[in-house]
Design an enzyme around this catalytic site. Structure first.
Site, PDB file in Angstrom:
ATOM      1  N   TYR A 105       0.771  -1.390  -0.035  1.00  0.00           N
ATOM      2  CA  TYR A 105       0.180  -0.146  -0.221  1.00  0.00           C
ATOM      3  C   TYR A 105       0.864   1.280  -0.022  1.00  0.00           C
ATOM      4  O   TYR A 105       0.735   2.217  -1.075  1.00  0.00           O
ATOM      5  CB  TYR A 105      -0.921  -0.012   1.306  1.00  0.00           C
ATOM      6  N   GLY A 127       2.878   1.400  -2.962  1.00  0.00           N
ATOM      7  CA  GLY A 127       2.213   1.626  -4.103  1.00  0.00           C
ATOM      8  C   GLY A 127       1.764   3.041  -4.400  1.00  0.00           C
ATOM      9  O   GLY A 127       1.761   3.435  -5.447  1.00  0.00           O
ATOM     10  N   LYS A 128       1.223   3.427  -3.228  1.00  0.00           N
ATOM     11  CA  LYS A 128       0.745   4.928  -3.033  1.00  0.00           C
ATOM     12  C   LYS A 128       1.933   5.822  -3.605  1.00  0.00           C
ATOM     13  O   LYS A 128       1.823   6.999  -4.097  1.00  0.00           O
ATOM     14  CB  LYS A 128      -0.034   5.380  -1.948  1.00  0.00           C
ATOM     15  N   ARG A 146     -10.611  -1.078  10.697  1.00  0.00           N
ATOM     16  CA  ARG A 146     -10.104   0.210  11.099  1.00  0.00           C
ATOM     17  C   ARG A 146     -10.576   0.481  12.621  1.00  0.00           C
ATOM     18  O   ARG A 146     -11.492   0.199  13.014  1.00  0.00           O
ATOM     19  CB  ARG A 146     -10.651   1.193  10.301  1.00  0.00           C
ATOM     20  N   GLN A 171      -0.799   5.496  21.260  1.00  0.00           N
ATOM     21  CA  GLN A 171      -0.302   5.679  19.956  1.00  0.00           C
ATOM     22  C   GLN A 171      -1.240   6.933  19.415  1.00  0.00           C
ATOM     23  O   GLN A 171      -2.759   6.780  19.802  1.00  0.00           O
ATOM     24  CB  GLN A 171      -0.191   4.763  18.905  1.00  0.00           C
ATOM     25  N   ASP A 180       3.222  -0.289  12.918  1.00  0.00           N
ATOM     26  CA  ASP A 180       1.926   0.541  13.260  1.00  0.00           C
ATOM     27  C   ASP A 180       2.624   1.885  13.802  1.00  0.00           C
ATOM     28  O   ASP A 180       3.497   1.947  14.529  1.00  0.00           O
ATOM     29  CB  ASP A 180       1.336  -0.015  14.649  1.00  0.00           C
ATOM     30  N   PRO A 181       2.332   2.935  13.105  1.00  0.00           N
ATOM     31  CA  PRO A 181       2.878   4.463  13.372  1.00  0.00           C
ATOM     32  C   PRO A 181       2.560   4.653  14.852  1.00  0.00           C
ATOM     33  O   PRO A 181       1.269   4.728  15.130  1.00  0.00           O
ATOM     34  CB  PRO A 181       2.396   5.070  12.273  1.00  0.00           C
ATOM     35  N   ARG A 203       0.262   9.961  14.452  1.00  0.00           N
ATOM     36  CA  ARG A 203       0.066  10.626  13.153  1.00  0.00           C
ATOM     37  C   ARG A 203      -0.959  11.617  12.962  1.00  0.00           C
ATOM     38  O   ARG A 203      -1.822  11.877  13.788  1.00  0.00           O
ATOM     39  CB  ARG A 203      -0.341   9.465  12.293  1.00  0.00           C
TER      40      ARG A 203
HETATM   41  P1  NAD Z   1     -12.907   1.788   0.100  1.00  0.00           P
HETATM   42  O1  NAD Z   1     -12.204   0.491   0.139  1.00  0.00           O
HETATM   43  O2  NAD Z   1     -14.175   1.885   0.645  1.00  0.00           O
HETATM   44  O3  NAD Z   1     -13.163   2.192  -1.240  1.00  0.00           O
HETATM   45  C1  NAD Z   1     -12.142   1.814  -2.167  1.00  0.00           C
HETATM   46  C2  NAD Z   1     -13.078   1.471  -3.438  1.00  0.00           C
HETATM   47  O4  NAD Z   1     -12.088   0.957  -4.739  1.00  0.00           O
HETATM   48  C3  NAD Z   1     -13.992   0.273  -3.394  1.00  0.00           C
HETATM   49  O5  NAD Z   1     -15.101   0.636  -3.775  1.00  0.00           O
HETATM   50  C4  NAD Z   1     -13.319  -0.960  -4.391  1.00  0.00           C
HETATM   51  O6  NAD Z   1     -14.414  -1.844  -4.625  1.00  0.00           O
HETATM   52  C5  NAD Z   1     -12.689  -0.145  -5.192  1.00  0.00           C
HETATM   53  N1  NAD Z   1     -11.681  -0.763  -5.865  1.00  0.00           N
HETATM   54  C6  NAD Z   1     -10.351  -1.457  -5.270  1.00  0.00           C
HETATM   55  N2  NAD Z   1      -9.834  -2.096  -6.400  1.00  0.00           N
HETATM   56  C7  NAD Z   1     -10.401  -1.679  -7.655  1.00  0.00           C
HETATM   57  C8  NAD Z   1      -9.918  -1.831  -8.907  1.00  0.00           C
HETATM   58  N3  NAD Z   1      -8.781  -2.478  -9.358  1.00  0.00           N
HETATM   59  N4  NAD Z   1     -10.751  -1.324  -9.997  1.00  0.00           N
HETATM   60  C9  NAD Z   1     -11.722  -0.545  -9.504  1.00  0.00           C
HETATM   61  N5  NAD Z   1     -12.146  -0.289  -8.342  1.00  0.00           N
HETATM   62  C10 NAD Z   1     -11.490  -0.857  -7.155  1.00  0.00           C
HETATM   63  O7  NAD Z   1     -11.751   2.789   0.609  1.00  0.00           O
HETATM   64  P2  NAD Z   1     -11.772   4.557   0.936  1.00  0.00           P
HETATM   65  O8  NAD Z   1     -11.685   4.541   2.441  1.00  0.00           O
HETATM   66  O9  NAD Z   1     -13.039   4.955   0.585  1.00  0.00           O
HETATM   67  O10 NAD Z   1     -10.575   5.022   0.345  1.00  0.00           O
HETATM   68  C11 NAD Z   1     -10.715   5.562  -0.985  1.00  0.00           C
HETATM   69  C12 NAD Z   1      -9.347   6.206  -1.419  1.00  0.00           C
HETATM   70  O11 NAD Z   1      -9.027   6.911  -0.448  1.00  0.00           O
HETATM   71  C13 NAD Z   1      -8.427   4.834  -1.380  1.00  0.00           C
HETATM   72  O12 NAD Z   1      -7.514   5.107  -2.615  1.00  0.00           O
HETATM   73  C14 NAD Z   1      -7.342   5.194  -0.306  1.00  0.00           C
HETATM   74  O13 NAD Z   1      -6.274   4.687  -0.392  1.00  0.00           O
HETATM   75  C15 NAD Z   1      -7.520   6.441   0.010  1.00  0.00           C
HETATM   76  N6  NAD Z   1      -7.411   6.919   1.357  1.00  0.00           N
HETATM   77  C16 NAD Z   1      -8.488   6.757   2.361  1.00  0.00           C
HETATM   78  C17 NAD Z   1      -8.290   6.904   3.675  1.00  0.00           C
HETATM   79  C18 NAD Z   1      -9.269   6.812   4.577  1.00  0.00           C
HETATM   80  O14 NAD Z   1      -8.849   7.293   5.645  1.00  0.00           O
HETATM   81  N7  NAD Z   1     -10.267   6.297   4.176  1.00  0.00           N
HETATM   82  C19 NAD Z   1      -7.062   7.577   4.175  1.00  0.00           C
HETATM   83  C20 NAD Z   1      -6.141   7.899   2.980  1.00  0.00           C
HETATM   84  C21 NAD Z   1      -6.109   7.439   1.876  1.00  0.00           C
HETATM   85  N1  UDP Z   2      -6.287   0.068  16.310  1.00  0.00           N
HETATM   86  C1  UDP Z   2      -6.628  -0.489  17.828  1.00  0.00           C
HETATM   87  N2  UDP Z   2      -7.886  -1.376  17.808  1.00  0.00           N
HETATM   88  C2  UDP Z   2      -8.362  -1.849  16.654  1.00  0.00           C
HETATM   89  C3  UDP Z   2      -8.078  -1.308  15.510  1.00  0.00           C
HETATM   90  C4  UDP Z   2      -6.961  -0.306  15.470  1.00  0.00           C
HETATM   91  O1  UDP Z   2      -5.926  -0.141  18.749  1.00  0.00           O
HETATM   92  O2  UDP Z   2      -9.537  -2.516  16.875  1.00  0.00           O
HETATM   93  C5  UDP Z   2      -5.323   0.952  16.464  1.00  0.00           C
HETATM   94  C6  UDP Z   2      -4.042   0.647  15.458  1.00  0.00           C
HETATM   95  O3  UDP Z   2      -3.035  -0.155  16.121  1.00  0.00           O
HETATM   96  C7  UDP Z   2      -3.534   2.094  15.074  1.00  0.00           C
HETATM   97  C8  UDP Z   2      -4.881   2.931  15.321  1.00  0.00           C
HETATM   98  O4  UDP Z   2      -5.644   2.127  16.031  1.00  0.00           O
HETATM   99  O5  UDP Z   2      -2.540   2.326  16.178  1.00  0.00           O
HETATM  100  C9  UDP Z   2      -5.246   3.411  13.839  1.00  0.00           C
HETATM  101  O6  UDP Z   2      -5.559   2.108  13.273  1.00  0.00           O
HETATM  102  P1  UDP Z   2      -6.306   1.979  11.762  1.00  0.00           P
HETATM  103  O7  UDP Z   2      -6.001   0.654  11.062  1.00  0.00           O
HETATM  104  O8  UDP Z   2      -7.690   2.423  12.093  1.00  0.00           O
HETATM  105  O9  UDP Z   2      -5.289   3.040  10.891  1.00  0.00           O
HETATM  106  P2  UDP Z   2      -3.928   3.497  10.643  1.00  0.00           P
HETATM  107  O10 UDP Z   2      -3.093   2.650  11.215  1.00  0.00           O
HETATM  108  O11 UDP Z   2      -3.931   3.261   9.200  1.00  0.00           O
HETATM  109  O12 UDP Z   2      -3.851   4.782  10.930  1.00  0.00           O
END
Ligand code: NAD
Ligand code: UDP
Ligand code: UDP
Length: 323
Positions: A147, A150-151, A188, A211, A275-276, A279
């Site tokens: 991830y 990739g990003k 999450r 954290q 795990d960060p 953030r």
């Molecule tokens: P999500 O999983 O709900 O949405 C992702 C969507 O992409 C889904 O509907 C999934 O079916 C679709 N998808 C996955 N692979 C695909 C493919 N190969 N072709 C077409 N569709 C595909 O996640 P989200 O939380 O809505 O995240 C949306 C975007 O925002 C992502 O790119 C994610 O990395 C980015 N983002 C989200 C957060 C967050 O906190 N939610 C934080 C940082 C970045």
């Molecule tokens: N976390 C937790 N309990 C849970 C799920 C997550 O304590 O049931 C913690 C996790 O270890 C991290 C923070 O919550 O420190 C946020 O996790 P999440 O996966 O939501 O997001 P990210 O790590 O990508 O910020």
């Protein structure tokens, strides 16, 4: 010939994507939702399907897509560790092959394209809070790498298309965002804690809960993405988007229990790898360039999210499918 501005949202059936589609329809655009339903669901967009200017295209963006649009929001990618680690090779593919295809599309159409990047490009940061100039501390061989790297590669591709082909790009580095339509099983922290508290199950705090994270409500984030897309062409980002208010995970657990008035107890579990520890976004640039900052407090956002999960559980109880 189409008269309305047509917006393509890849990943439009996901959590963030479905809110974007909803906003664009409200604003009078023609909306094309492209999704392969890997983590998204029809339920997220069920209320939109009868809208005359809403169209769904089931498609995996790792394959080419020849279609017409004026603006592209590239969100397709599983976002939670459980989902993106389920098929890590596909996660890299969607970020690399998928981004190349969406960029190729933008290039052919001379369309603006926005990338949903992430705070994960900073990895486990040694600078706090993280400004956009911080280059990150990412492990390239760990379980999060598919991830994170990739990003990072997607950002590289966006900038190379911009320099090489003059493609109009916008990169948003999104920090933890939450709200209705989050996936209930995405592991999450917010969805886990709310589901556990509603079911009266133990609240799983990983590590000692010291954290920190900062949580942005979805409507704030959607507004920021739209503002970013509407900036002049020389504004490319990357730009941090998130809520700078910081909470420890233990504080979050306590707040969720309190708001639900739940009897759940807190239990401590091992901290996942990489795990960060902290953030928090530095949103100075977003304030300056977009004139934006989050408005919804954690408490207000949590209340709306709790209502969503309550409805979801009640639908599950009545045997309705969540697909
Ligand atoms: P999500 O999983 O709900 O949405 C992702 C969507 O992409 C889904 O509907 C999934 O079916 C679709 N998808 C996955 N692979 C695909 C493919 N190969 N072709 C077409 N569709 C595909 O996640 P989200 O939380 O809505 O995240 C949306 C975007 O925002 C992502 O790119 C994610 O990395 C980015 N983002 C989200 C957060 C967050 O906190 N939610 C934080 C940082 C970045
Ligand atoms: N976390 C937790 N309990 C849970 C799920 C997550 O304590 O049931 C913690 C996790 O270890 C991290 C923070 O919550 O420190 C946020 O996790 P999440 O996966 O939501 O997001 P990210 O790590 O990508 O910020
Ligand atoms: N592409 C696409 N839709 C388009 C234009 C291009 O899916 O409308 C894909 C195409 O399959 C190609 C990728 O985007 O593999 C990159 O396109 P680009 O024109 O940049 O590269 P090239 O076709 O020269 O490899």
């Amino acid at each position: 010939m189409h008269l309305l501005k047509r917006v393509l949202v890849s990943g439009g059936a996901g959590f963030l994507g479905s809110h974007l589609c909803e906003k664009f329809l409200q604003d009078g655009y023609d909306v094309l939702c492209v999704d392969n339903f890997y983590t998204g669901s029809k339920r997220n967009i069920a209320h939109l399907i009868n809208e005359p200017y809403f169209e769904i295209c089931r498609h995996d963006i790792t394959f080419p897509l020849y279609i017409e649009a004026d603006e592209i929001y590239n969100l397709a990618c599983p976002a939670s560790p459980i989902h993106y680690q389920n098929d890590p090779v596909q996660t890299t593919k969607v970020n690399v092959h998928g981004s190349i295809n969406m960029l190729g599309l933008a290039k052919r159409l001379n369309a603006k394209i926005l990338q949903a990047s992430t705070s994960e490009v900073y990895g486990d940061p040694s600078v706090h809070p993280q400004p956009e100039s911080y280059r990150g501390n990412v492990n390239c061989i760990g379980p999060r790498s598919c991830y994170d790297e990739g990003k990072r590669c997607a950002e590289t591709l966006f900038f190379d298309y911009h320099r090489q082909h003059k493609t109009k790009i916008k990169i948003a580095r999104i920090f933890n965002t939450y709200g209705p339509r989050m996936h209930p099983n995405d592991g999450r922290v917010i969805s886990n804690f709310i589901m556990q508290a509603l079911r009266g199950k133990p609240i799983s705090v990983y590590g000692d809960g010291s954290q920190t994270r900062s949580f942005c409500y979805v409507s704030d984030l959607v507004n920021a993405l739209v503002r970013l897309m509407n900036t002049p062409d020389d504004v490319t980002g990357p730009i941090n988007l998130g809520n700078p208010q910081e909470f420890t995970i233990l504080e979050l657990a306590t707040k969720v229990i309190e708001l639900i008035n739940s009897k759940s107890e807190i239990v401590f579990k091992p901290l996942p790898a990489d795990d960060p520890k902290q953030r928090k976004p530095d949103i100075t640039l977003a304030r300056q360039v977009l004139g934006w900052e989050p408005k919804v407090s954690l408490e207000k956002g949590l209340i709306k999210t709790i209502t969503f999960f309550e409805e979801l559980l009640s639908d599950l109880g009545s045997g309705k499918t969540l697909i």
